[in-house]
Design an enzyme around this catalytic site. Structure first.
Site, short mmCIF file in Angstrom:
data_model
loop_
_atom_site.label_atom_id
_atom_site.label_comp_id
_atom_site.label_asym_id
_atom_site.label_seq_id
_atom_site.Cartn_x
_atom_site.Cartn_y
_atom_site.Cartn_z
N ARG A 2 0.90 -1.18 0.04
CA ARG A 2 -0.05 0.04 -0.07
C ARG A 2 0.96 1.25 0.06
O ARG A 2 1.79 1.22 0.87
CB ARG A 2 -0.85 0.10 1.32
CG ARG A 2 -1.87 -0.98 1.12
CD ARG A 2 -2.93 -1.08 2.58
NE ARG A 2 -1.81 -1.60 3.62
CZ ARG A 2 -2.35 -1.65 4.75
NH1 ARG A 2 -3.77 -1.51 5.19
NH2 ARG A 2 -1.51 -1.97 5.76
N ASP A 13 0.95 5.26 0.50
CA ASP A 13 0.16 6.40 1.23
C ASP A 13 -0.33 7.52 0.36
O ASP A 13 -0.06 7.80 -0.85
CB ASP A 13 0.94 7.05 2.31
CG ASP A 13 1.20 6.17 3.24
OD1 ASP A 13 0.41 5.36 3.56
OD2 ASP A 13 2.11 6.44 4.22
N ARG A 31 10.08 7.92 4.17
CA ARG A 31 9.94 9.12 4.54
C ARG A 31 10.71 9.70 5.94
O ARG A 31 11.26 10.61 6.04
CB ARG A 31 8.56 9.70 4.42
CG ARG A 31 7.88 9.52 3.29
CD ARG A 31 6.44 9.53 3.03
NE ARG A 31 5.77 10.69 3.75
CZ ARG A 31 4.69 10.95 4.07
NH1 ARG A 31 3.96 10.02 3.93
NH2 ARG A 31 4.32 12.27 4.60
#
Length: 268
Positions: A49, A51, A196
């Site tokens: 997945r 974001d 990130r």
């Protein structure tokens, strides 16, 4: 029969990959197009997945269908129904035990960072931005601390649902060309916000707020509260998913290679 697809998308206008009640998602958009081609409702499972705001050049999905269609129908037919921000790159029949998520042995991400005093306009949703000068040599020295199998709790979102924070990071390299810095990361799997948060920590080192050994100390401390802020989603791309050759996926399954100097920008 089971079909695998390679999918590319600009995640700027989507609330991430996974289907949800509020807002458009890549999964919902793709499933609507595939269901129209198959003439029956279907669901897809992805390699992972992404974001909200995160992009992909090499997402891999699979789905099951009773519809007999040529591979070109799953590609060109779907693309005719998809918005310009989503494209099916390839389609291939696979064995019934293939699973886009669980058959993958690695995932690769690229982070595109624009390092310039003035923010970009054309690449605003396609790249991260940092205004202070960054020293890529310092960042690469710090990145070495993260290579290997570690508990990455210090780089894990508080919302992460993974059972274990242990991951094996096999690649973390960076390259600068002009005002662009490209970070390439490969691991067996990634935690929520892991990439990130790593980029945010390396930027702290690159702008000399922290020294390179701090990354190792942060990793060992296993405390996300001591880390750097989570960096922007805009510069993050799912750039490759690794599978064994026995699945016979197309040679192009690694997706479109991103430009070495950033999205949509030519050398100056």
């Amino acid at each position: 029969m089971r079909i695998a697809l390679g999918v590319e998308y600009d995640g700027s206008a989507f609330r991430g990959w996974q289907s949800q009640v509020v807002g458009p998602t890549v999964q919902d958009t793709l499933e609507a197009a595939l269901s129209a081609i198959a003439a029956h409702p279907l669901r897809v499972q992805a390699s992972g997945r992404t974001d909200s705001g995160v992009h992909a050049t090499a997402q891999v999905v699979h789905f099951d269908t009773s519809a007999m269609r040529p591979d070109t129908a799953w590609v060109r037919g779907c693309n005719a129904l998809l918005p310009s921000s989503v494209a099916v790159r390839w389609a291939a029949p696979v064995a019934d035990d293939f699973n886009a998520r669980f058959s993958a042995h690695s995932r690769s991400y690229r982070y595109c960072l624009y390092n310039h005093p003035v923010r970009p306009a054309l690449s605003a949703t396609l790249a991260g931005w940092f205004h202070r000068p960054l020293d890529e040599v310092r960042m690469q020295a710090a990145a070495v601390e993260l290579i290997g199998t570690h508990d990455f709790s210090a780089f894990r979102s508080s919302e992460c649902q993974a059972r274990s924070p242990v991951r094996t990071l096999s690649e973390l390299t960076l390259m600068r060309q002009g005002d662009w810095i490209m970070f390439d990361l490969t691991a067996n799997a990634f935690l929520h916000h892991m990439v990130r948060n790593i980029i945010g920590a390396l930027v702290e080192v690159g702008c000399c707020r922290r020294d390179p050994p701090w990354i190792g100390e942060l990793l060992a401390g296993q405390d996300r509260r001591l880390g750097a802020p989570t960096f922007s989603a805009s510069g993050l791309y799912l750039a490759g998913v690794g599978y064994d050759a026995r699945w016979h996926l197309p040679a192009s399954q690694q997706g479109v290679r991103l430009p070495a100097i950033g999205p949509g920008v030519a050398p100056g």
